[in-house]
Scaffold this motif. Structure first.
Motif, PDB file in Angstrom:
ATOM      1  N   VAL A   1       0.856  -1.185   0.000  1.00 49.97           N
ATOM      2  CA  VAL A   1       0.000   0.000   0.000  1.00 49.97           C
ATOM      3  C   VAL A   1       0.889   1.231   0.000  1.00 49.97           C
ATOM      4  O   VAL A   1       1.880   1.293   0.727  1.00 49.97           O
ATOM      5  N   LEU A   2       0.528   2.199  -0.820  1.00 45.93           N
ATOM      6  CA  LEU A   2       1.232   3.475  -0.866  1.00 45.93           C
ATOM      7  C   LEU A   2       0.197   4.571  -0.656  1.00 45.93           C
ATOM      8  O   LEU A   2      -0.781   4.654  -1.396  1.00 45.93           O
TER       9      LEU A   2
ATOM     10  N   GLU B   1       3.503   9.980  -9.511  1.00 47.91           N
ATOM     11  CA  GLU B   1       4.448   9.403 -10.477  1.00 47.91           C
ATOM     12  C   GLU B   1       5.848   9.278  -9.899  1.00 47.91           C
ATOM     13  O   GLU B   1       6.590   8.377 -10.276  1.00 47.91           O
ATOM     14  N   ASN B   2       6.207  10.160  -8.971  1.00 47.71           N
ATOM     15  CA  ASN B   2       7.533  10.083  -8.342  1.00 47.71           C
ATOM     16  C   ASN B   2       7.686   8.864  -7.440  1.00 47.71           C
ATOM     17  O   ASN B   2       8.807   8.477  -7.114  1.00 47.71           O
TER      18      ASN B   2
ATOM     19  N   TYR C   1       6.858   3.662  -8.460  1.00 49.29           N
ATOM     20  CA  TYR C   1       7.814   2.555  -8.564  1.00 49.29           C
ATOM     21  C   TYR C   1       7.932   1.770  -7.252  1.00 49.29           C
ATOM     22  O   TYR C   1       8.402   0.647  -7.234  1.00 49.29           O
ATOM     23  N   ARG C   2       7.481   2.361  -6.162  1.00 55.16           N
ATOM     24  CA  ARG C   2       7.594   1.700  -4.867  1.00 55.16           C
ATOM     25  C   ARG C   2       6.551   0.596  -4.681  1.00 55.16           C
ATOM     26  O   ARG C   2       6.736  -0.304  -3.874  1.00 55.16           O
ATOM     27  N   LEU C   3       5.444   0.670  -5.439  1.00 52.19           N
ATOM     28  CA  LEU C   3       4.355  -0.304  -5.300  1.00 52.19           C
ATOM     29  C   LEU C   3       4.709  -1.660  -5.886  1.00 52.19           C
ATOM     30  O   LEU C   3       5.363  -1.745  -6.927  1.00 52.19           O
TER      31      LEU C   3
ATOM     32  N   ARG D   1      -1.581  -1.348  -3.818  1.00 54.82           N
ATOM     33  CA  ARG D   1      -2.732  -0.445  -3.837  1.00 54.82           C
ATOM     34  C   ARG D   1      -2.286   0.987  -3.575  1.00 54.82           C
ATOM     35  O   ARG D   1      -1.605   1.260  -2.584  1.00 54.82           O
ATOM     36  N   LEU D   2      -2.666   1.898  -4.459  1.00 54.03           N
ATOM     37  CA  LEU D   2      -2.344   3.311  -4.326  1.00 54.03           C
ATOM     38  C   LEU D   2      -3.540   4.036  -3.712  1.00 54.03           C
ATOM     39  O   LEU D   2      -4.651   3.981  -4.248  1.00 54.03           O
ATOM     40  N   LEU D   3      -3.312   4.693  -2.589  1.00 49.12           N
ATOM     41  CA  LEU D   3      -4.353   5.486  -1.937  1.00 49.12           C
ATOM     42  C   LEU D   3      -3.918   6.945  -1.972  1.00 49.12           C
ATOM     43  O   LEU D   3      -2.828   7.279  -1.507  1.00 49.12           O
ATOM     44  N   THR D   4      -4.767   7.804  -2.549  1.00 49.50           N
ATOM     45  CA  THR D   4      -4.443   9.228  -2.611  1.00 49.50           C
ATOM     46  C   THR D   4      -5.510  10.034  -1.895  1.00 49.50           C
ATOM     47  O   THR D   4      -6.632   9.561  -1.684  1.00 49.50           O
TER      48      THR D   4
END
Length: 110
Positions: free
Chosen positions: A21-22, A31-32, A35-37, A42-45
């Motif tokens: 999770v990021l 975008e920066n 690459y860590r995911l 799962r990307l949470l913004t």
């Protein structure tokens, strides 16, 4: 901030491409940091914060913790205890409400 937990953690840093999770509060950082995911990560913004009522903007980060909490297998009371331990008592009610709103929103989204 990197957070790793489990039965065996060999390093405090999450290796690139392995984050489950990021959480990003600043859209310009997507975008920066993508690459860590991990491939199934799962990307949470913070974009989701406009989709539910969670109180004042100063509670945004705690509302995002609520969103994150729905993706992790930790008891809700552990989250509540951590919020109470980290914040002055006068801010508990507002922040616990923000956390619960974020958790409810994420749970409804599936």
């Amino acid at each position: 901030t990197d957070i790793r937990y489990g039965a065996r953690v060999l390093s405090p840093m999450v290796p690139d491409g392995e984050a489950d999770v990021l959480v990003l509060m600043e859209p310009t950082q997507i975008e920066n940091n993508r690459y860590r995911l991990s491939p199934n990560g799962r990307l949470l913004t913070n974009d989701c914060l406009s989709q539910f009522e969670h109180g004042p903007a100063k509670a945004d980060s705690v509302a995002m913790l609520g969103v994150l909490s729905a993706a992790l297998d930790l008891p809700v009371e552990a989250w509540h205890d951590a919020i109470r331990a980290a914040l002055p008592e006068k801010h508990h009610e507002m922040n616990l409400a923000a956390f619960d709103a974020g958790r409810a929103f994420a749970s409804e989204q599936g």
